[in-house]
Design a protein around this motif. Structure first.
Motif, short mmCIF file in Angstrom:
data_model
loop_
_atom_site.label_atom_id
_atom_site.label_comp_id
_atom_site.label_asym_id
_atom_site.label_seq_id
_atom_site.Cartn_x
_atom_site.Cartn_y
_atom_site.Cartn_z
N THR A 18 0.63 -0.69 -0.32
CA THR A 18 -0.60 0.34 0.01
C THR A 18 1.27 0.95 -0.01
O THR A 18 0.60 2.48 -0.45
N ARG A 19 1.93 0.83 0.47
CA ARG A 19 2.97 2.39 0.90
C ARG A 19 3.44 2.45 -1.09
O ARG A 19 3.99 3.65 -0.87
N ARG A 20 3.97 1.88 -1.23
CA ARG A 20 5.29 1.39 -2.15
C ARG A 20 3.77 2.46 -3.60
O ARG A 20 4.33 3.43 -4.23
N ARG A 21 2.43 1.87 -3.24
CA ARG A 21 1.15 2.43 -4.01
C ARG A 21 1.03 4.02 -4.12
O ARG A 21 0.82 4.49 -5.21
N ILE A 22 1.26 3.87 -3.12
CA ILE A 22 0.31 5.24 -2.63
C ILE A 22 2.57 6.41 -3.34
O ILE A 22 2.29 7.55 -3.92
N VAL A 23 3.13 5.98 -3.17
CA VAL A 23 4.60 6.57 -3.12
C VAL A 23 4.99 6.72 -4.54
O VAL A 23 4.86 7.60 -5.63
N GLU A 24 4.14 5.79 -5.61
CA GLU A 24 4.40 5.35 -6.59
C GLU A 24 3.36 6.11 -8.01
O GLU A 24 3.67 7.12 -8.59
N THR A 39 -1.81 17.72 -5.15
CA THR A 39 -2.46 17.95 -3.77
C THR A 39 -2.64 16.44 -3.71
O THR A 39 -1.74 15.27 -3.73
N LEU A 40 -2.88 16.17 -2.38
CA LEU A 40 -3.42 15.00 -1.38
C LEU A 40 -4.64 14.41 -1.94
O LEU A 40 -4.41 13.26 -1.92
N ASP A 41 -5.51 14.98 -2.23
CA ASP A 41 -7.28 14.72 -3.13
C ASP A 41 -6.65 13.89 -4.38
O ASP A 41 -7.20 12.80 -4.20
N ASP A 42 -5.16 14.51 -5.22
CA ASP A 42 -5.53 14.06 -6.07
C ASP A 42 -4.21 12.36 -5.49
O ASP A 42 -5.09 11.82 -6.55
N ILE A 43 -3.56 12.42 -5.12
CA ILE A 43 -2.79 11.49 -5.01
C ILE A 43 -3.72 10.32 -4.68
O ILE A 43 -3.79 8.95 -4.80
N ARG A 44 -4.84 10.26 -3.12
CA ARG A 44 -5.68 10.27 -2.92
C ARG A 44 -6.48 9.30 -3.75
O ARG A 44 -6.77 8.16 -3.85
N ALA A 45 -6.77 9.95 -5.11
CA ALA A 45 -8.49 9.79 -5.83
C ALA A 45 -6.64 8.41 -6.96
O ALA A 45 -7.50 7.53 -7.68
N ARG A 46 -5.77 9.21 -7.30
CA ARG A 46 -5.18 7.71 -8.26
C ARG A 46 -4.91 7.24 -8.07
O ARG A 46 -4.74 5.92 -8.12
N THR A 47 -4.64 6.77 -6.60
CA THR A 47 -4.07 5.65 -5.16
C THR A 47 -5.00 4.20 -4.53
O THR A 47 -4.93 3.81 -4.55
N ALA A 48 -6.43 5.62 -4.82
CA ALA A 48 -7.40 4.16 -4.27
C ALA A 48 -8.06 4.58 -3.22
O ALA A 48 -7.96 3.00 -2.53
N THR A 49 -6.57 5.26 -2.19
CA THR A 49 -6.94 4.90 -0.79
C THR A 49 -7.72 6.44 0.05
O THR A 49 -7.43 7.61 -0.86
N SER A 50 -7.59 6.20 1.90
CA SER A 50 -7.97 6.89 2.39
C SER A 50 -7.05 7.87 2.38
O SER A 50 -6.40 7.68 2.69
N LYS A 51 -7.43 9.39 2.72
CA LYS A 51 -7.14 10.41 4.06
C LYS A 51 -6.30 9.41 4.94
O LYS A 51 -5.03 9.63 5.13
N SER A 52 -7.17 8.52 5.11
CA SER A 52 -6.27 8.25 6.52
C SER A 52 -5.50 7.27 6.71
O SER A 52 -4.04 7.06 6.88
N GLN A 53 -5.75 6.68 5.47
CA GLN A 53 -4.48 5.37 5.32
C GLN A 53 -2.99 6.35 4.86
O GLN A 53 -2.28 6.43 5.06
N ILE A 54 -3.56 7.43 3.98
CA ILE A 54 -2.38 8.43 3.63
C ILE A 54 -1.25 8.79 4.76
O ILE A 54 -0.16 9.03 4.80
N PHE A 55 -2.70 9.48 5.62
CA PHE A 55 -1.76 10.19 7.33
C PHE A 55 -1.18 8.33 7.99
O PHE A 55 -0.76 8.93 9.09
N HIS A 56 -1.56 7.39 7.42
CA HIS A 56 -0.95 6.43 8.07
C HIS A 56 0.43 5.93 8.06
O HIS A 56 1.31 5.73 8.49
N TYR A 57 0.55 5.69 6.87
CA TYR A 57 1.57 5.92 6.35
C TYR A 57 2.78 7.12 6.26
O TYR A 57 3.69 6.61 6.12
N PHE A 58 2.07 8.11 6.08
CA PHE A 58 3.02 9.28 5.97
C PHE A 58 2.06 9.95 6.68
O PHE A 58 1.39 11.23 6.45
N PRO A 59 2.68 10.15 8.65
CA PRO A 59 1.70 10.92 9.15
C PRO A 59 2.57 12.41 9.27
O PRO A 59 2.22 13.28 9.47
N GLY A 60 3.71 12.80 8.56
CA GLY A 60 4.05 13.66 8.69
C GLY A 60 3.59 14.61 7.85
O GLY A 60 3.80 15.86 7.14
#
Length: 208
Positions: A18-24, A39-60
């Motif tokens: 999941t982390r790799r998919r977000i980074v790619e 934007t994070l919203d663009d990245i979230r849409a492209r990677t089919a991940t939720s905002k909470s997932q993004i901040f789980h793997y990248f809390p910063g």
């Protein structure tokens, strides 16, 4: 490269994927829109991940994600030179390495994702400096080992300082890349590669 790798290694296999998919996905978004436009919203849409997932793997948040993407782009700089970079034991291998470097930057053109990311992060920040330092150090070490291997077989003058020569090679390539990003022309990069390799060959003119 190892930036952010310690945290990734502690994840489960699914977490790493999941982390790799977000980074790619973020890397692709940045290539298309630039670091500021992605934007994070663009990245979230492209990677089919939720905002909470993004901040789980990248809390910063976005800055931490940008750093992870920059680390991935730094890896790509070296990966695109393989398998030649790790086996510089013949002049044919050096020529193949030269061709791989030129091909990579011809395909990249004026857009340098790594440079854009480091600018966005701030080139003088400790994290950006560490990332750049690791990239240069790894690159230089591989070239140094290639020079030493050629010195052992008498194809390069053993009196040459292998580490300084490797540093000069990296500097020559990066200088050519800097001009490429400013002008769109690979002429100086090609000249830097050809001239430095010609000088290496000339250091042992009696060896064919």
């Amino acid at each position: 490269m190892t930036i952010g790798q310690d945290a990734a290694d502690r994840l489960t296999r699914k977490g790493r994927e999941t982390r790799r998919r977000i980074v790619e996905g973020a890397a692709q978004e940045i290539r298309e829109r630039g670091a500021a436009g992605a934007t994070l919203d663009d990245i979230r849409a492209r990677t089919a991940t939720s905002k909470s997932q993004i901040f789980h793997y990248f809390p910063g948040g976005k800055e931490e994600l940008l750093l992870a993407v920059a680390a991935r782009e730094a890896d790509r700089v070296l990966e695109d030179q393989e398998p030649h970079l790790s086996d510089l034991r013949t002049w044919a291998a050096w020529q193949d390495w030269r061709d791989a470097v030129l091909r990579r930057y011809e395909q990249q053109g004026i857009n340098c994702p790594l440079g854009v990311l480091l600018t966005e992060l701030g080139r003088t920040t400790p994290a950006a400096q560490q990332l750049t330092g690791q990239l240069i150090s790894t690159w230089q070490a591989a070239l140094r080992e290639g020079i030493r291997a050629m010195q052992k077989t008498g194809q390069i003058d053993h009196r040459l300082d292998a580490d300084r020569t490797a540093a000069a090679l990296v500097a020559a390539v990066q200088g050519g890349v800097t001009i490429l990003t400013a002008t769109g022309s690979t002429t100086h990069l090609e000249a830097a590669l050809d001239t430095t390799l010609a000088l290496l060959r000339a250091s042992a003119p009696d060896v064919r």
